[in-house]
Scaffold this active site. Structure first.
Site, PDB file in Angstrom:
ATOM      1  N   TYR A  66       0.824  -1.202   0.000  1.00  0.00           N
ATOM      2  CA  TYR A  66       0.000   0.000   0.000  1.00  0.00           C
ATOM      3  C   TYR A  66       0.866   1.262   0.000  1.00  0.00           C
ATOM      4  CZ  TYR A  66      -3.681  -3.151   1.762  1.00  0.00           C
ATOM      5  OH  TYR A  66      -4.569  -4.183   1.932  1.00  0.00           O
ATOM      6  N   ARG A 171      -5.049   1.540   8.598  1.00  0.00           N
ATOM      7  CA  ARG A 171      -5.479   2.683   9.428  1.00  0.00           C
ATOM      8  C   ARG A 171      -5.098   2.487  10.892  1.00  0.00           C
ATOM      9  NH1 ARG A 171     -11.298   1.106  10.412  1.00  0.00           N
ATOM     10  NH2 ARG A 171     -11.621  -0.640   8.985  1.00  0.00           N
TER      11      ARG A 171
END
Length: 286
Positions: A66, A171
């Protein structure tokens, strides 16, 4: 139509939204995806079409990469920028301090799943409980951060490259980095740039798939999922036994193989043990 299409998921769509839309595009109900992305996230979403859905289970443990942006000094209930702000403060963090704290998060680490997630506790999704204002205890789980690099640092934000194991919540990683720095933090943006061996360079924008008259042109063969295993071409007799679901003797070393028929059709993912080949999962049309 059968195969795997690598979708570049747009922001604002859930992974389920994408598969629902593609059922119409490919005119089949047999569609599944390989790894959920939050609505705010974009990037690589492998979608399995037709008989290729039999391969979804083998993609569950695929590693992901990511590019994530962390917002320092901001804490929210969802651990990302879309949530309700719990605390906001000045983030007086130097680039050196930020780079130094990243070492804590490389390798095998423990991570507590967020309340706003689809994980179930006592038969209920955590996100459903969170929306009712309830918080329950979650057990930490072991994840692996293979690579964690800072691509850009501005003081208030930082862009990270994260290569991680299955089950990693980016997150939560952003939140934990913010906590370790003492200023708090949350995820501001997320883009998945690879999933397994599939990369963003080969991903097709969803809008392109919706508008095309030849969606099958974007399908790749399901055997691309197993390119890490050696290929073996079956003899006519072996192919017959394979298609009948039978195991057979073979002069190969123990291990996992991609087995093909005489005409080059991918027939099965196979396992060889003690000179016998058997089916792990078949992919040929019945």
């Amino acid at each position: 139509m059968d195969g795997i299409v690598i979708v570049d998921k747009p922001e604002g769509w859930t992974s389920q939204d994408v598969t629902a839309k593609l059922r119409g595009v490919f005119a089949t109900r047999r569609i599944g995806h390989g790894g959920t992305l939050d609505p705010m996230a974009t990037g690589v979403l492998p979608v399995f079409v037709g008989r290729a859905t039999r391969g979804v289970e083998f993609f569950e443990h695929a590693e992901k990469t990511y590019e994530a942006t962390i917002r320092l000094g901001l804490t929210t209930d969802t651990e990302d920028i879309t949530g309700t702000v719990l605390e906001e403060r000045e983030a007086e963090i130097s680039e050196g301090e930020f780079l130094g704290i990243l070492e804590k998060f490389r390798g095998q680490i423990q991570q507590i799943p967020p309340m706003y997630s689809a994980l179930k506790v006592g038969g209920q999704k955590l996100c459903d409980l969170a929306r009712k204002g309830r918080e329950v205890e979650r057990k930490p789980r072991t994840i692996t951060i293979h690579k964690l690099e800072c691509l850009e640092f501005s003081g208030k934000t930082a862009r990270l490259l994260v290569h991680c194991s299955k089950g990693t919540y980016i997150r939560t990683l952003c939140k934990d980095i913010g906590e370790a720095l003492g200023c708090g933090g949350c995820m501001q943006a997320l883009r998945r740039v690879s999933a397994g061996d599939y990369t963003i360079d080969e991903a097709v924008p969803l809008e392109t798939l919706i508008q095309t008259r030849q969606p099958e042109a974007y399908l790749r063969n399901v055997d691309t999922l197993f390119f890490g295993y050696p290929e073996y071409r079956l003899t006519p007799n072996q192919e017959k036994r394979c298609r009948n679901g039978n195991s057979f003797s073979i002069a190969l070393a123990d291990g996992t193989y991609r087995a093909y028929g005489q005409n080059g059709e991918f027939l099965m993912l196979a396992q060889v043990k003690d000179g016998v080949m058997s089916t792990v999962k078949s992919f040929f049309a019945v």
